[in-house]
Scaffold this motif. Sequence first.
Motif, mmCIF file in Angstrom:
data_model
loop_
_atom_site.group_PDB
_atom_site.id
_atom_site.type_symbol
_atom_site.label_atom_id
_atom_site.label_comp_id
_atom_site.label_asym_id
_atom_site.label_seq_id
_atom_site.Cartn_x
_atom_site.Cartn_y
_atom_site.Cartn_z
ATOM 1 N N ALA A 44 -13.198 10.049 0.821
ATOM 2 C CA ALA A 44 -11.942 10.725 0.501
ATOM 3 C C ALA A 44 -11.267 11.208 1.793
ATOM 4 C CB ALA A 44 -12.218 11.895 -0.434
ATOM 5 N N PRO A 45 -9.943 11.216 1.831
ATOM 6 C CA PRO A 45 -9.009 10.932 0.727
ATOM 7 C C PRO A 45 -8.643 9.454 0.568
ATOM 8 C CG PRO A 45 -7.794 11.732 2.626
ATOM 9 C CD PRO A 45 -9.236 11.766 3.021
ATOM 10 N N GLY A 46 -9.261 8.583 1.321
ATOM 11 C CA GLY A 46 -9.002 7.152 1.153
ATOM 12 C C GLY A 46 -7.739 6.653 1.831
ATOM 13 N N SER A 47 -7.358 7.294 2.933
ATOM 14 C CA SER A 47 -6.169 6.852 3.668
ATOM 15 C C SER A 47 -6.534 5.692 4.590
ATOM 16 C CB SER A 47 -5.590 8.003 4.484
ATOM 17 O OG SER A 47 -6.446 8.311 5.584
ATOM 18 N N GLU A 103 -6.223 5.105 -1.302
ATOM 19 C CA GLU A 103 -5.112 5.812 -1.935
ATOM 20 C C GLU A 103 -4.284 4.854 -2.787
ATOM 21 O OE1 GLU A 103 -4.027 9.340 1.255
ATOM 22 O OE2 GLU A 103 -3.160 7.354 1.543
ATOM 23 N N ASP A 104 -3.638 5.408 -3.811
ATOM 24 C CA ASP A 104 -2.758 4.648 -4.706
ATOM 25 C C ASP A 104 -3.512 3.579 -5.489
ATOM 26 O OD1 ASP A 104 -0.520 6.106 -3.740
ATOM 27 O OD2 ASP A 104 -0.364 4.738 -2.044
ATOM 28 N N GLY A 105 -4.838 3.707 -5.579
ATOM 29 C CA GLY A 105 -5.614 2.724 -6.320
ATOM 30 C C GLY A 105 -5.773 1.393 -5.610
ATOM 31 N N HIS A 106 -5.439 1.350 -4.318
ATOM 32 C CA HIS A 106 -5.523 0.095 -3.572
ATOM 33 C C HIS A 106 -6.969 -0.225 -3.185
ATOM 34 C CE1 HIS A 106 -1.022 0.193 -2.188
ATOM 35 N NE2 HIS A 106 -1.171 -0.029 -3.486
ATOM 36 N N LEU A 107 -7.172 -1.479 -2.830
ATOM 37 C CA LEU A 107 -8.446 -1.977 -2.318
ATOM 38 C C LEU A 107 -8.194 -2.600 -0.955
ATOM 39 C CD1 LEU A 107 -9.485 -3.934 -5.536
ATOM 40 C CD2 LEU A 107 -10.368 -1.685 -4.893
ATOM 41 N N ALA A 108 -9.273 -2.904 -0.264
ATOM 42 C CA ALA A 108 -9.156 -3.653 0.986
ATOM 43 C C ALA A 108 -10.206 -4.746 1.004
ATOM 44 C CB ALA A 108 -9.313 -2.743 2.195
ATOM 45 N N LEU A 150 -4.932 -4.593 -0.682
ATOM 46 C CA LEU A 150 -4.584 -5.220 -1.959
ATOM 47 C C LEU A 150 -4.154 -4.176 -2.977
ATOM 48 C CD1 LEU A 150 -7.696 -7.599 -2.269
ATOM 49 C CD2 LEU A 150 -5.510 -8.085 -1.153
ATOM 50 N N ASP A 151 -3.199 -4.568 -3.800
ATOM 51 C CA ASP A 151 -2.767 -3.738 -4.921
ATOM 52 C C ASP A 151 -3.247 -4.393 -6.215
ATOM 53 O OD1 ASP A 151 -1.557 -2.206 -6.830
ATOM 54 O OD2 ASP A 151 0.504 -2.732 -6.294
ATOM 55 N N PRO A 152 -4.326 -3.877 -6.846
ATOM 56 C CA PRO A 152 -4.881 -4.537 -8.032
ATOM 57 C C PRO A 152 -4.069 -4.332 -9.296
ATOM 58 C CG PRO A 152 -6.120 -2.549 -7.550
ATOM 59 C CD PRO A 152 -5.120 -2.703 -6.433
ATOM 60 N N SER A 153 -3.011 -3.497 -9.226
ATOM 61 C CA SER A 153 -2.221 -3.255 -10.440
ATOM 62 C C SER A 153 -1.481 -4.512 -10.896
ATOM 63 C CB SER A 153 -1.216 -2.121 -10.192
ATOM 64 O OG SER A 153 -0.237 -2.511 -9.235
ATOM 65 N N THR A 154 -1.324 -5.492 -10.015
ATOM 66 C CA THR A 154 -0.640 -6.731 -10.401
ATOM 67 C C THR A 154 -1.572 -7.711 -11.101
ATOM 68 O OG1 THR A 154 -1.127 -7.732 -8.247
ATOM 69 C CG2 THR A 154 0.945 -6.510 -8.440
ATOM 70 N N ALA A 194 -7.182 -13.026 -6.268
ATOM 71 C CA ALA A 194 -7.762 -12.740 -7.591
ATOM 72 C C ALA A 194 -6.823 -11.876 -8.410
ATOM 73 C CB ALA A 194 -9.125 -12.076 -7.436
ATOM 74 N N GLY A 195 -5.521 -12.104 -8.281
ATOM 75 C CA GLY A 195 -4.506 -11.391 -9.050
ATOM 76 C C GLY A 195 -3.932 -10.176 -8.363
ATOM 77 N N ALA A 196 -4.584 -9.644 -7.336
ATOM 78 C CA ALA A 196 -4.103 -8.457 -6.635
ATOM 79 C C ALA A 196 -3.148 -8.860 -5.513
ATOM 80 C CB ALA A 196 -5.274 -7.669 -6.065
ATOM 81 N N GLN A 197 -1.987 -8.188 -5.445
ATOM 82 C CA GLN A 197 -1.004 -8.554 -4.426
ATOM 83 C C GLN A 197 -1.439 -8.054 -3.046
ATOM 84 O OE1 GLN A 197 3.039 -7.395 -5.206
ATOM 85 N NE2 GLN A 197 3.827 -8.406 -3.380
ATOM 86 N N VAL A 198 -1.244 -8.906 -2.061
ATOM 87 C CA VAL A 198 -1.557 -8.562 -0.674
ATOM 88 C C VAL A 198 -0.413 -7.708 -0.120
ATOM 89 C CG1 VAL A 198 -2.048 -9.450 1.625
ATOM 90 C CG2 VAL A 198 -2.878 -10.681 -0.391
ATOM 91 N N LYS A 199 -0.728 -6.468 0.251
ATOM 92 C CA LYS A 199 0.281 -5.541 0.754
ATOM 93 C C LYS A 199 0.311 -5.459 2.275
ATOM 94 C CE LYS A 199 2.166 -3.923 -3.022
ATOM 95 N NZ LYS A 199 3.626 -4.074 -3.272
ATOM 96 N N GLY A 200 -0.776 -5.838 2.908
ATOM 97 C CA GLY A 200 -0.823 -5.795 4.362
ATOM 98 C C GLY A 200 -1.932 -6.687 4.875
ATOM 99 N N VAL A 201 -1.695 -7.302 6.034
ATOM 100 C CA VAL A 201 -2.704 -8.156 6.673
ATOM 101 C C VAL A 201 -2.796 -7.731 8.133
ATOM 102 C CG1 VAL A 201 -3.447 -10.497 7.196
ATOM 103 C CG2 VAL A 201 -2.092 -10.064 5.141
ATOM 104 N N PHE A 202 -3.912 -7.106 8.490
ATOM 105 C CA PHE A 202 -4.067 -6.546 9.830
ATOM 106 C C PHE A 202 -5.182 -7.288 10.573
ATOM 107 C CE2 PHE A 202 -2.437 -3.292 7.008
ATOM 108 C CZ PHE A 202 -1.359 -2.780 7.716
#
Length: 521
Positions: free
Chosen positions: A86-89, A121-126, A23-27, A398-406
């Motif tokens: 860390a590094p959160g990859s 990384e990039d402030g993303h969540l999962a 998820l990208d919470p910046s959205t 919850a407002g965060a865009q879904v960037k990947g579904v694995f």
Amino acid sequence: MDASFLYMETPSAHAHVVGTMVLDPSTSPVAYSFERVVDLILERLHLLAPFRRRLVTVPFQISHPLWIEDPDFDIENHMHRTVVRAPGSMHELAEIVGDIASRPLDRTRPLWELWLVEGLEDGHLAMVTKMHHAAIDGVTGADLMAHLFDLAPDAEPPPAPAQPWQPDTIPGDLELAVDALRHVTGNPARMVKVLRRTVKSVADVVQQRSGPTDPDKPTPAMPFTAPRVRWSGAITPHRVVAFGKATLDDMRLVKSTFGTTVNDVVLAACTMTLRRYLAAHDDLPDQPLVCSVPVSVHGKTDQAGTNQVSTMFVRLPVQLDDPLEVLRTINAETKEAKIMQSAIGADTLQDFAQFIPPTLFNRAMRLYSNLNLADRHRPVHNLIVSNVPGPPIPLFAAGAQVKGVFPFGPLLEGAGLNLTVLSNMGHVDFGVIGCRETVPDVWDIADGFGAAVLELRKLAEQAAGATDDRASEPAAKAAKATTPATPAKRAPARKAPGAAPATKAAAKKAAPPAKKTAKRR
């Protein structure tokens, strides 16, 4: 069919499925938090039936267990949060997902968990979900996603139900036993119907196998014909996962160029990455692998239940080096597999699942696992490969865009590898899950999938270019045939005595047309 996934589960072979959504919470229009995710589930709980239901076992297991609305439901038993190191990859995320997938679900509660993983990384969540296969399959999983996610980051929550969901009272042993006996006494009539359908299925298969054979067509793949590779045999409870990615447009180009299906391209890419993986581990067989491909039969069967699925067996020709030969071979294999699967019928697996004695089935599976019997016979199959349709449009949690579904499916005894692809907004997300002890370097398989798709795309582009060149040749010849010919130059005439002035005059008159002709060219 749902109960079958309960009976086949052992301490080593878990029957849950795991999904990882990046998820990208910046959205999100407001600050993202774990509490927001909890509120998201609670406000939609009336739409998420599998999240509310728990199992009740019938006394002496004389019949299949029942689902009830859990009277002791507590959201805190199911939702958890953690932070990736860390590094959160994606590699660090894979460690957490593998650990979550390695532990069974508590059957005294609704069979699901949801983990929010922070620090990517990039402030993303999962968001990592784990659900028992008895409560979900590919189609019902897509339905859950439709209720769980929104089409916009600022979407309004769904309207509250007219009546809130009500928990059930746990039935007593006597009530359960009476209901089970009523079900069992109805079995003879159902068994007659099942036997009738089974006889027809067997006749169709025999007719299919005994008919005239085409030497150019492969025979259908069958169980117990798979070669033994490093992950064939008994498995442990430990899981490792990896994430891969490809582009759906690349697959569609390959499909349209070579006249196959997207599923054929998926299987070809899986074959290519498995060939390289096995060769790197000095374990490449000289015959094809055999994979099980789940096939949804929703709408094609009259059986009740969440899981409505059949299976077809397909050979993966890892012994072949040429990618195009791999693709063409798989295309022929899947055509034959679909004919065989159609002959068996959509109801066959569902029919016999309802008559399996629960105690006998479960004890047999545990004995098979405890004695490591998968090490002592030829593999039923080598792996499972699933292709699940996903969302073609952006989704938000919850407002965060879904960037990947694995997605990650279960492992079965004797086959310690599962590959699942899911199309997601123009991409193909690839999930690899394996037994930690038998599938080392699991990222090589995940990375190899995307590389294989790119290789097939380049071959498609080359084939398309060659086709364009061949198509342009007749057009070039036709253009050449219709181009005005250049006037031929005449040899200068001999000057006859007294004829010189007339010759010069004729030359002057002929000159202007020659200039016009040159100008047209």
